[in-house]
Write an enzyme that holds these catalytic residues in place. Structure first.
Site, short mmCIF file in Angstrom:
data_model
loop_
_atom_site.label_atom_id
_atom_site.label_comp_id
_atom_site.label_asym_id
_atom_site.label_seq_id
_atom_site.Cartn_x
_atom_site.Cartn_y
_atom_site.Cartn_z
CB THR A 199 37.86 40.69 45.51
OG1 THR A 199 37.45 41.37 44.31
CG2 THR A 199 36.59 40.34 46.27
CE1 TYR B 111 48.65 36.05 36.55
CE2 TYR B 111 46.59 37.03 37.30
CZ TYR B 111 47.84 37.16 36.72
OH TYR B 111 48.27 38.39 36.30
CB ILE B 112 47.39 35.44 42.51
CG1 ILE B 112 46.60 36.30 41.50
CG2 ILE B 112 48.16 36.34 43.48
CD1 ILE B 112 45.51 37.16 42.09
CG ASP C 231 31.67 44.79 34.38
OD1 ASP C 231 32.22 44.16 35.32
OD2 ASP C 231 31.86 44.53 33.19
CE LYS D 207 37.62 35.65 47.19
NZ LYS D 207 38.83 34.86 47.47
CE1 TYR E 193 35.61 36.07 43.90
CE2 TYR E 193 35.32 38.38 43.31
CZ TYR E 193 36.15 37.32 43.66
OH TYR E 193 37.50 37.52 43.78
NE ARG F 208 32.13 41.41 33.04
CZ ARG F 208 33.42 41.12 33.21
NH1 ARG F 208 33.95 40.08 32.63
NH2 ARG F 208 34.18 41.88 33.96
CG PHE G 128 41.43 47.61 43.34
CD1 PHE G 128 41.64 47.33 44.69
CD2 PHE G 128 40.44 48.52 43.01
CE1 PHE G 128 40.89 47.95 45.70
CE2 PHE G 128 39.68 49.16 44.01
CZ PHE G 128 39.92 48.87 45.35
CG ASP H 201 45.89 23.93 43.59
OD1 ASP H 201 44.92 23.40 43.03
OD2 ASP H 201 46.24 25.10 43.36
N1 UFG Z 1 36.00 43.55 29.74
C1 UFG Z 1 35.58 43.66 28.45
N2 UFG Z 1 35.60 42.55 27.67
C2 UFG Z 1 35.99 41.33 28.13
C3 UFG Z 1 36.43 41.23 29.46
C4 UFG Z 1 36.41 42.36 30.25
O1 UFG Z 1 35.18 44.73 27.99
O2 UFG Z 1 35.97 40.37 27.37
C5 UFG Z 1 35.99 44.74 30.61
C6 UFG Z 1 35.09 44.60 31.80
O3 UFG Z 1 33.79 45.04 31.51
C7 UFG Z 1 35.80 45.48 32.82
C8 UFG Z 1 37.27 45.40 32.43
O4 UFG Z 1 37.28 44.91 31.10
O5 UFG Z 1 35.39 46.79 32.68
C9 UFG Z 1 38.05 44.44 33.30
O6 UFG Z 1 37.36 43.22 33.34
P1 UFG Z 1 37.98 41.90 33.96
O7 UFG Z 1 37.00 40.79 33.76
O8 UFG Z 1 39.36 41.72 33.44
O9 UFG Z 1 38.11 42.26 35.48
P2 UFG Z 1 36.97 42.75 36.50
O10 UFG Z 1 37.22 44.20 36.76
O11 UFG Z 1 35.61 42.37 36.07
O12 UFG Z 1 37.27 41.79 37.72
C10 UFG Z 1 38.18 42.09 38.70
C11 UFG Z 1 38.62 40.77 39.34
C12 UFG Z 1 37.44 40.10 39.99
C13 UFG Z 1 36.77 41.06 40.94
C14 UFG Z 1 36.41 42.35 40.25
C15 UFG Z 1 35.89 43.36 41.23
O13 UFG Z 1 39.16 39.92 38.37
O14 UFG Z 1 37.89 38.97 40.69
O15 UFG Z 1 37.57 42.92 39.65
O16 UFG Z 1 34.78 43.98 40.69
F1 UFG Z 1 35.65 40.54 41.42
#
Ligand code: UFG
Length: 328
Positions: free
Chosen positions: A120, A15-16, A288, A148, A144, A285, A172, A35
């Site tokens: 990250t 992606y990135i 989080d 990093k 994870y 989750r 972020f 890759d």
């Molecule tokens: N969320 C939901 N439902 C979903 C998916 C996500 O409610 O189906 C919420 C999560 O709980 C979170 C927010 O949406 O509060 C964002 O979630 P993401 O999975 O999109 O992203 P994250 O914040 O979990 O993850 C990002 C990066 C990771 C990194 C992390 C740091 O993608 O690589 O931030 O904590 F590790």
């Protein structure tokens, strides 16, 4: 006039990484992508030379580095799922740490420097305060984030001992897509909020699960700092220029400095698509944090970086344009 450089992008089909290849080509650089296509897609590449191979295989790297010199290496290849890293840490330490050690050791042996490493916000663990600046303690709460963090430490030590200079960029929440919708977010499986919400709107998923509604935030859902993928790529290019100008090894936090809750993202998705997101409430989750927001002042001051697409709706609009035309 800018001088064209020869850049190696590891994980350029992800992606990135694929957005980075676009950005480097637009800036007039020569790009080689390494890759193994374990999570990336060959057709995400908009140009450059493609080499199929494992970045943790010393023979592959020896061959690549002895055939041509590189002015910089951008390393995007890693496993990124927090939950999976808890269940199978061996795989994460092996891919993210051991393979990266092989990479930087081989770079050192071939006299190749100037590494930009994808780090990250997960290196900070549960934040003590937000916004999070670079002085915030690094106390990862999952394998994870720890992988990093460990690479960041290795990079610090490789500079001290061998003079291999690098920049770690702590993303972020990377989001959005190429404004022309040629490439975009394409994880398999997808776990990120914005693409999942858009796929629910398109009926490709039954509903978006909202992970927790009783966080200590104004609307009870988690707050994150969403940063456009092209803005992240701009920061990488500036970080390369910083190293080419003799900049010291450093880590920067990259975000917009503005937090949006899950509910606010879902509202933005509705504004952009014109349709409500089908949702279901789900348990929190694990791991989080309630709130993750970057203080990116150091990157702005040091690199002269300023995000072009700081507006959440623009980020969602670009993601939406991509989601509607992406291959399945
Ligand atoms: N969320 C939901 N439902 C979903 C998916 C996500 O409610 O189906 C919420 C999560 O709980 C979170 C927010 O949406 O509060 C964002 O979630 P993401 O999975 O999109 O992203 P994250 O914040 O979990 O993850 C990002 C990066 C990771 C990194 C992390 C740091 O993608 O690589 O931030 O904590 F590790």
């Amino acid at each position: 006039m800018k001088i064209s450089k020869n850049i190696l992008v590891i994980g350029g089909c992800g992606y990135i990484g694929s957005h980075m290849v676009k950005c480097l080509l637009d800036a007039g650089h020569k790009v080689v992508v390494l890759d193994d296509l374990s999570t990336g897609f060959r057709d995400s590449l908009l140009g450059g030379e493609f080499i199929a191979g494992d970045f943790g295989n010393r023979a592959v790297l020896d061959d690549l580095f002895s055939r041509q010199p590189f002015d910089g290496v951008l390393h995007f290849a890693s496993l990124i799922q927090v939950g999976e890293s808890v269940i199978d840490p061996a795989r994460y330490y092996s891919c993210n740490v051991a393979k990266t050690l092989t990479l930087i050791d081989t770079m050192k042996q071939h006299g190749i420097g100037n590494l930009i490493f994808s780090s990250t916000a997960a290196v900070f663990g549960e934040p003590e305060q937000v916004p999070i600046d670079e002085k915030h303690p690094r106390l990862p709460i999952n394998p994870y984030g720890m992988t990093k963090h460990m690479v960041e430490i290795m990079l610090r030590d490789f500079d001290r001992a061998y003079g291999l200079r690098s920049v770690a960029l702590r993303y972020f929440n990377a989001a959005g897509a190429d404004p022309d919708a040629r490439i975009g977010e394409r994880h398999q499986p997808e776990t990120h909020l914005i693409p999942l919400a858009l796929q629910a709107v398109l009926g490709r998923r039954p509903a978006l699960s909202v992970f927790g509604r009783d966080y200590p935030t104004p609307d009870g859902t988690c707050i994150r700092d969403y940063i456009h993928v092209d803005d992240l790529c701009d920061a990488h290019l500036l970080a390369l220029e910083y190293l080419w100008n003799g900049g010291a090894t450093i880590a920067f936090n990259l975000g917009n400095g503005a937090g949006f809750s899950v509910q606010q993202v879902l509202d933005a998705v509705m504004d952009v698509t014109g349709a409500p997101v089908p949702v279901q409430n789900a348990p929190k989750r694990e791991g989080d944090p309630a709130r993750l927001v970057a203080d990116a002042a150091l990157a702005k001051a040091t690199l002269g970086w300023s995000p072009r697409y700081a507006d959440l709706k623009t980020i969602v609009r670009h993601a939406w344009q991509w989601e509607q035309r992406r291959p399945h």
